[in-house]
Scaffold this motif. Structure first.
Motif, PDB file in Angstrom:
ATOM      1  N   VAL A  84       8.668   6.906   0.589  1.00 28.00           N
ATOM      2  CA  VAL A  84       7.697   6.061  -0.104  1.00 28.00           C
ATOM      3  C   VAL A  84       8.333   4.709  -0.384  1.00 28.00           C
ATOM      4  CG1 VAL A  84       6.431   7.961  -1.178  1.00 28.00           C
ATOM      5  CG2 VAL A  84       8.416   7.007  -2.350  1.00 28.00           C
ATOM      6  N   ALA A  85       7.485   3.698  -0.524  1.00 25.46           N
ATOM      7  CA  ALA A  85       7.993   2.355  -0.782  1.00 25.46           C
ATOM      8  C   ALA A  85       6.889   1.500  -1.385  1.00 25.46           C
ATOM      9  CB  ALA A  85       8.532   1.717   0.504  1.00 25.46           C
ATOM     10  N   ASN A  86       7.230   0.243  -1.608  1.00 25.93           N
ATOM     11  CA  ASN A  86       6.353  -0.716  -2.265  1.00 25.93           C
ATOM     12  C   ASN A  86       5.306  -1.223  -1.273  1.00 25.93           C
ATOM     13  OD1 ASN A  86       5.258  -2.608  -3.938  1.00 25.93           O
ATOM     14  ND2 ASN A  86       7.038  -3.928  -4.020  1.00 25.93           N
ATOM     15  N   GLY A  87       4.309  -0.383  -1.018  1.00 20.20           N
ATOM     16  CA  GLY A  87       3.286  -0.695  -0.032  1.00 20.20           C
ATOM     17  C   GLY A  87       3.740  -0.330   1.370  1.00 20.20           C
ATOM     18  N   SER A  88       2.775  -0.145   2.264  1.00 23.04           N
ATOM     19  CA  SER A  88       3.138   0.191   3.639  1.00 23.04           C
ATOM     20  C   SER A  88       3.876  -0.947   4.320  1.00 23.04           C
ATOM     21  CB  SER A  88       1.889   0.569   4.440  1.00 23.04           C
ATOM     22  OG  SER A  88       0.937  -0.468   4.440  1.00 23.04           O
ATOM     23  N   ASN A  89       3.674  -2.184   3.852  1.00 18.98           N
ATOM     24  CA  ASN A  89       4.412  -3.302   4.455  1.00 18.98           C
ATOM     25  C   ASN A  89       5.917  -3.177   4.226  1.00 18.98           C
ATOM     26  OD1 ASN A  89       2.360  -4.799   5.701  1.00 18.98           O
ATOM     27  ND2 ASN A  89       1.763  -5.740   3.770  1.00 18.98           N
ATOM     28  N   GLU A  90       6.326  -2.665   3.056  1.00 16.78           N
ATOM     29  CA  GLU A  90       7.765  -2.481   2.846  1.00 16.78           C
ATOM     30  C   GLU A  90       8.292  -1.358   3.735  1.00 16.78           C
ATOM     31  OE1 GLU A  90      10.915  -2.616  -0.754  1.00 16.78           O
ATOM     32  OE2 GLU A  90       9.436  -1.002  -0.919  1.00 16.78           O
ATOM     33  N   LEU A 209      -6.187   1.909  -4.604  1.00 20.40           N
ATOM     34  CA  LEU A 209      -5.102   1.523  -5.513  1.00 20.40           C
ATOM     35  C   LEU A 209      -4.293   0.363  -4.936  1.00 20.40           C
ATOM     36  CD1 LEU A 209      -3.959   5.080  -6.685  1.00 20.40           C
ATOM     37  CD2 LEU A 209      -5.206   3.364  -8.022  1.00 20.40           C
ATOM     38  N   ALA A 210      -4.982  -0.645  -4.418  1.00 15.85           N
ATOM     39  CA  ALA A 210      -4.295  -1.794  -3.833  1.00 15.85           C
ATOM     40  C   ALA A 210      -3.390  -2.494  -4.847  1.00 15.85           C
ATOM     41  CB  ALA A 210      -5.318  -2.781  -3.258  1.00 15.85           C
ATOM     42  N   GLY A 211      -3.778  -2.462  -6.121  1.00 20.65           N
ATOM     43  CA  GLY A 211      -2.974  -3.130  -7.136  1.00 20.65           C
ATOM     44  C   GLY A 211      -1.665  -2.445  -7.452  1.00 20.65           C
ATOM     45  N   LEU A 212      -1.500  -1.195  -7.031  1.00 21.79           N
ATOM     46  CA  LEU A 212      -0.260  -0.460  -7.316  1.00 21.79           C
ATOM     47  C   LEU A 212       0.835  -0.752  -6.305  1.00 21.79           C
ATOM     48  CD1 LEU A 212      -1.076   3.194  -8.418  1.00 21.79           C
ATOM     49  CD2 LEU A 212      -0.100   1.355  -9.780  1.00 21.79           C
ATOM     50  N   ARG A 213       0.460  -1.013  -5.042  1.00 19.41           N
ATOM     51  CA  ARG A 213       1.413  -1.238  -3.960  1.00 19.41           C
ATOM     52  C   ARG A 213       2.278  -0.001  -3.714  1.00 19.41           C
ATOM     53  NH1 ARG A 213      -0.236  -3.013  -1.133  1.00 19.41           N
ATOM     54  NH2 ARG A 213       1.392  -4.126  -0.023  1.00 19.41           N
ATOM     55  N   VAL A 214       1.671   1.040  -3.180  1.00 25.36           N
ATOM     56  CA  VAL A 214       2.396   2.249  -2.803  1.00 25.36           C
ATOM     57  C   VAL A 214       2.049   2.599  -1.361  1.00 25.36           C
ATOM     58  CG1 VAL A 214       2.824   4.689  -3.273  1.00 25.36           C
ATOM     59  CG2 VAL A 214       2.361   3.118  -5.171  1.00 25.36           C
ATOM     60  N   ALA A 243       1.668   6.998 -11.160  1.00 22.16           N
ATOM     61  CA  ALA A 243       0.244   6.837 -10.851  1.00 22.16           C
ATOM     62  C   ALA A 243      -0.107   7.452  -9.502  1.00 22.16           C
ATOM     63  CB  ALA A 243      -0.130   5.360 -10.870  1.00 22.16           C
ATOM     64  N   ALA A 244       0.765   7.302  -8.519  1.00 17.20           N
ATOM     65  CA  ALA A 244       0.476   7.865  -7.195  1.00 17.20           C
ATOM     66  C   ALA A 244       0.490   9.388  -7.227  1.00 17.20           C
ATOM     67  CB  ALA A 244       1.489   7.345  -6.176  1.00 17.20           C
ATOM     68  N   VAL A 245       1.404   9.980  -7.976  1.00 16.37           N
ATOM     69  CA  VAL A 245       1.406  11.443  -8.135  1.00 16.37           C
ATOM     70  C   VAL A 245       0.094  11.894  -8.759  1.00 16.37           C
ATOM     71  CG1 VAL A 245       2.464  13.375  -9.369  1.00 16.37           C
ATOM     72  CG2 VAL A 245       3.912  11.653  -8.260  1.00 16.37           C
ATOM     73  N   LEU A 246      -0.330  11.184  -9.784  1.00 16.02           N
ATOM     74  CA  LEU A 246      -1.576  11.536 -10.457  1.00 16.02           C
ATOM     75  C   LEU A 246      -2.775  11.344  -9.535  1.00 16.02           C
ATOM     76  CD1 LEU A 246      -2.730  12.460 -13.180  1.00 16.02           C
ATOM     77  CD2 LEU A 246      -2.932  10.041 -13.805  1.00 16.02           C
ATOM     78  N   ALA A 247      -2.748  10.299  -8.706  1.00 22.33           N
ATOM     79  CA  ALA A 247      -3.848  10.057  -7.767  1.00 22.33           C
ATOM     80  C   ALA A 247      -4.010  11.223  -6.803  1.00 22.33           C
ATOM     81  CB  ALA A 247      -3.610   8.758  -7.008  1.00 22.33           C
ATOM     82  N   LEU A 248      -2.908  11.810  -6.373  1.00 29.02           N
ATOM     83  CA  LEU A 248      -2.993  12.957  -5.473  1.00 29.02           C
ATOM     84  C   LEU A 248      -3.668  14.141  -6.154  1.00 29.02           C
ATOM     85  CD1 LEU A 248       0.504  12.724  -3.759  1.00 29.02           C
ATOM     86  CD2 LEU A 248      -1.716  12.159  -2.752  1.00 29.02           C
ATOM     87  N   ARG A 249      -3.471  14.295  -7.448  1.00 27.94           N
ATOM     88  CA  ARG A 249      -4.153  15.372  -8.183  1.00 27.94           C
ATOM     89  C   ARG A 249      -5.656  15.107  -8.279  1.00 27.94           C
ATOM     90  NH1 ARG A 249       0.204  15.425 -13.166  1.00 27.94           N
ATOM     91  NH2 ARG A 249       2.039  16.012 -11.920  1.00 27.94           N
ATOM     92  N   HIS A 250      -6.031  13.843  -8.257  1.00 30.16           N
ATOM     93  CA  HIS A 250      -7.449  13.450  -8.338  1.00 30.16           C
ATOM     94  C   HIS A 250      -8.005  13.116  -6.951  1.00 30.16           C
ATOM     95  CE1 HIS A 250      -8.088  12.850 -12.795  1.00 30.16           C
ATOM     96  NE2 HIS A 250      -6.758  12.883 -12.767  1.00 30.16           N
ATOM     97  N   GLU A 251      -7.349  13.568  -5.899  1.00 26.78           N
ATOM     98  CA  GLU A 251      -7.713  13.120  -4.555  1.00 26.78           C
ATOM     99  C   GLU A 251      -9.193  13.297  -4.212  1.00 26.78           C
ATOM    100  OE1 GLU A 251      -6.454  13.805   0.128  1.00 26.78           O
ATOM    101  OE2 GLU A 251      -5.157  14.516  -1.471  1.00 26.78           O
ATOM    102  N   PRO A 252      -9.829  14.429  -4.484  1.00 22.21           N
ATOM    103  CA  PRO A 252     -11.245  14.541  -4.107  1.00 22.21           C
ATOM    104  C   PRO A 252     -12.112  13.446  -4.726  1.00 22.21           C
ATOM    105  CG  PRO A 252     -10.347  16.704  -4.614  1.00 22.21           C
ATOM    106  CD  PRO A 252      -9.306  15.700  -5.022  1.00 22.21           C
TER     107      PRO A 252
END
Length: 345
Positions: A84-90, A209-214, A243-252
């Motif tokens: 994982v990194a700071n956005g797919s660009n990283e 979650l564009a504002g998170l940059r993951v 936040a990304a871990v939590l997003a995966l729990r809320h994925e649906p």
């Protein structure tokens, strides 16, 4: 007292313009392929509680173990095959730092994500534009967005198999928009079959979650280890990881909008195609590439409060624009503006 001269910039950077789409305060912004719907309210409530106990006076986990473990479980992979990194660009930058750089070559399609050549330039990597991806041949890294940006076109899994067979370098399949493509389109299915394949994804598009940059990578453990060697210390902040871990729990709940977005994409495409002189390209992403005979349509739309992306230089055809699929009201405003602009109103 004379002023000393400014430090000399690397020559290959002298003509580089800082990358970025315009960020303008207009009523309808459809130029950066974000999802127009905000994250689910239940996620936001949970996030407030989830970050309350973070020790923000301490550095984050530099290995992002919790997030990588959650992604590994989602993808049924060992954790050492996830990064994982700071956005797919990283992620893309780290891949070039580790597997390209001075004396090595990367290749990409003639029409592709405009950051690829810029990332190559900043890492000292020679970048070859190829009309047919099979011509990448002996490139050390092949950069491929699938679905393509800006066209929205999608290569099938058999196409990726053929590319892997006729090239020798790392095959990087950038799947920023894969959630909007038909089921079964992801190169994830080929990871155990193709040893030089890596898949790059992001939380910025379908996950809203564009504002998170993951961003994250799925691939061989050896590649992940290579990226660990070039990553900056503490490169992904603690709030983004939690936040990304939590997003995966809320994925649906996060991905429930996909059906709406795809339906809206098809509606906008049909409406655009019905306008005289407009050519719309098929898309498997959350945007549409379209062409008109009006070279200043971008400016005409902006004058009407609608911001899209001018991709004429990338596509090599005047009048080529890319529009992000927005909310129905945003899309109606866009279609009205295009109709008026093409009519000279």
């Amino acid at each position: 007292m004379s002023v000393p001269p400014a430090p000399a910039l690397r020559p290959e950077l002298l003509d580089v313009v800082p990358y970025g789409a315009p960020q303008l305060d207009v009523p309808v912004r459809l130029n950066t392929n974000e999802t127009p719907e905000a994250p689910p309210t239940a996620f936001l409530a949970d996030l407030a509680a989830a970050i309350a106990d973070l020790d923000l006076h301490r550095y984050p986990d530099r290995e992002a173990v919790a997030l990588r473990t959650a992604l590994a479980a989602r993808e049924d992979l060992d954790v050492d095959r996830v990064w994982v990194a700071n956005g797919s660009n990283e992620i893309l930058l780290q891949l070039l730092q580790a597997y390209a750089g001075p004396g090595r070559r990367a290749a990409g399609p003639a029409i592709g994500y405009s950051m690829y050549p810029e990332l190559c330039r900043t890492t000292g990597t020679a970048f070859d534009v190829v009309d047919a991806l099979e011509d990448a041949g002996d490139a050390d890294v092949l950069l491929l967005a699938n679905p393509n940006n800006p066209t929205g076109a999608l290569l099938g899994l058999d196409d990726l198999r053929r590319l892997h067979a006729v090239t020798r370098g790392l095959l990087v399949v950038d799947e920023a928009y894969v959630e909007f493509a038909p089921e079964g389109s992801s190169a994830r299915a080929l990871l155990d079959e193709l040893p030089r394949l890596v898949v790059v994804r992001t939380f910025s598009k379908a996950f809203r979650l564009a504002g998170l940059r993951v961003g994250y990578l799925l691939g061989p453990a050896a590649v992940v280890d290579g990226l660990r060697r070039v990553r900056l210390p503490y490169h992904l902040d603690a709030v983004a990881q939690r936040a990304a871990v939590l997003a995966l729990r809320h994925e649906p709940a996060f991905l429930a909008h996909r059906t709406r977005t795809i339906s809206e994409r098809d509606r906008v495409a049909s409406a655009l195609a019905a306008l005289p002189g407009v050519v719309v390209h098929p898309s498997s992403a959350n945007f549409l590439l379209f062409e008109t005979p009006v070279p200043d349509l971008f400016d005409r739309l902006l004058a009407r409060g609608v911001l899209v992306r001018d991709v004429a230089a990338t596509v090599g055809r005047p009048g080529a624009l890319r529009v992000t699929i927005g909310t129905p009201s945003e899309d109606d405003a866009f279609l009205a503006a295009v109709t008026a602009a093409l009519g000279g109103a």
